[in-house]
Scaffold this motif. Structure first.
Motif, PDB file in Angstrom:
ATOM      1  N   SER A 102      41.411   5.478 -15.276  1.00 60.17           N
ATOM      2  CA  SER A 102      40.145   6.023 -15.788  1.00 60.17           C
ATOM      3  C   SER A 102      39.635   5.217 -16.975  1.00 60.17           C
ATOM      4  O   SER A 102      38.423   5.085 -17.158  1.00 60.17           O
ATOM      5  N   SER A 111      33.463   7.914 -16.216  1.00 61.96           N
ATOM      6  CA  SER A 111      33.381   9.369 -16.282  1.00 61.96           C
ATOM      7  C   SER A 111      33.573   9.877 -17.709  1.00 61.96           C
ATOM      8  O   SER A 111      34.637   9.675 -18.306  1.00 61.96           O
ATOM      9  N   PRO A 112      32.566  10.551 -18.265  1.00 62.92           N
ATOM     10  CA  PRO A 112      32.736  11.096 -19.610  1.00 62.92           C
ATOM     11  C   PRO A 112      33.859  12.124 -19.692  1.00 62.92           C
ATOM     12  O   PRO A 112      34.550  12.202 -20.696  1.00 62.92           O
ATOM     13  N   TYR A 113      34.060  12.897 -18.633  1.00 61.05           N
ATOM     14  CA  TYR A 113      35.121  13.906 -18.646  1.00 61.05           C
ATOM     15  C   TYR A 113      36.489  13.241 -18.762  1.00 61.05           C
ATOM     16  O   TYR A 113      37.318  13.627 -19.572  1.00 61.05           O
ATOM     17  N   ALA A 114      36.735  12.241 -17.939  1.00 61.30           N
ATOM     18  CA  ALA A 114      38.023  11.547 -17.968  1.00 61.30           C
ATOM     19  C   ALA A 114      38.218  10.820 -19.290  1.00 61.30           C
ATOM     20  O   ALA A 114      39.311  10.835 -19.860  1.00 61.30           O
ATOM     21  N   LEU A 139      36.995  11.644 -22.144  1.00 57.51           N
ATOM     22  CA  LEU A 139      37.255  12.639 -23.185  1.00 57.51           C
ATOM     23  C   LEU A 139      38.729  13.022 -23.203  1.00 57.51           C
ATOM     24  O   LEU A 139      39.349  13.112 -24.268  1.00 57.51           O
ATOM     25  N   ILE A 140      39.306  13.218 -22.032  1.00 59.25           N
ATOM     26  CA  ILE A 140      40.738  13.521 -21.944  1.00 59.25           C
ATOM     27  C   ILE A 140      41.556  12.315 -22.407  1.00 59.25           C
ATOM     28  O   ILE A 140      42.544  12.470 -23.138  1.00 59.25           O
ATOM     29  N   LEU A 163      31.853   6.916 -25.251  1.00 63.42           N
ATOM     30  CA  LEU A 163      31.468   8.308 -24.977  1.00 63.42           C
ATOM     31  C   LEU A 163      30.080   8.620 -25.526  1.00 63.42           C
ATOM     32  O   LEU A 163      29.332   9.387 -24.925  1.00 63.42           O
ATOM     33  N   MET A 200      27.146  14.813 -20.455  1.00 65.52           N
ATOM     34  CA  MET A 200      27.906  15.493 -19.405  1.00 65.52           C
ATOM     35  C   MET A 200      27.109  16.637 -18.798  1.00 65.52           C
ATOM     36  O   MET A 200      27.330  17.013 -17.665  1.00 65.52           O
ATOM     37  N   ASN A 201      26.211  17.204 -19.559  1.00 62.72           N
ATOM     38  CA  ASN A 201      25.361  18.280 -19.038  1.00 62.72           C
ATOM     39  C   ASN A 201      23.919  17.781 -19.003  1.00 62.72           C
ATOM     40  O   ASN A 201      23.058  18.295 -19.681  1.00 62.72           O
TER      41      ASN A 201
END
Length: 160
Positions: free
Chosen positions: A84, A90-93, A95-96, A145, A151-152
């Protein structure tokens, strides 16, 4: 006097605002490339160079193979995160990934702090390089990021 805008006028204003905001977006690729290079350098440094350099600089000369095995075990979460981070889309990945690298950064800082009192300057420098690489990774992740789309990403229509 207040003017009542028609639906076409409000759509035109929205399209002008969105075209202005797309022109102000900063490029993502240079940050993604810097993150990828820094990540791979850190993985290589942590897995191979750190045990080798600690063997050289530490007076007790710990085992190199044991050090590499320990670092490989310690880096299992980093190996899971590597795809990732290398993609960087992917912003979600991301972020994690950022949360995990902050944990690595904290652990690296603790090791650097504890080694500062009982180790040679060369050994402290090795751990400092590890800390700086992790700090750079966290900076690139933060910048990436901020530059990626929200993300929304919901476009709300104005009320009529």
């Amino acid at each position: 006097m207040a003017t009542n805008l028609s639906h076409d006028d409000s759509q035109q204003q929205i399209s002008e605002i969105s075209s202005q905001s797309t022109q102000l977006l900063k490029p993502i690729m240079p940050v993604r490339q810097r993150l990828m290079v820094t990540w791979l350098v850190w993985l290589t440094f942590r897995l191979l160079a750190l045990p080798l350099l600690i063997n050289i600089f530490n007076p007790s000369h710990p085992d190199i193979i044991g050090g590499i095995a320990w670092q490989a075990l310690w880096l299992v979460p980093a190996f899971v995160l590597t795809p990732s981070i290398l993609r960087g889309r992917s912003p979600y990945a991301l972020l994690i990934d950022s949360m995990f690298t902050l944990v690595y950064l904290g652990a690296s800082g603790v090791v650097l702090f504890t080694r500062a009192y009982g180790s040679s300057w060369a050994e402290i420098a090795v751990y400092f390089v590890d800390f700086v690489l992790l700090f750079a990774i966290n900076i690139w992740l933060f910048i990436l990021l901020k530059r990626l789309p929200s993300m929304n990403n919901v476009v709300k229509q104005p009320r009529s």
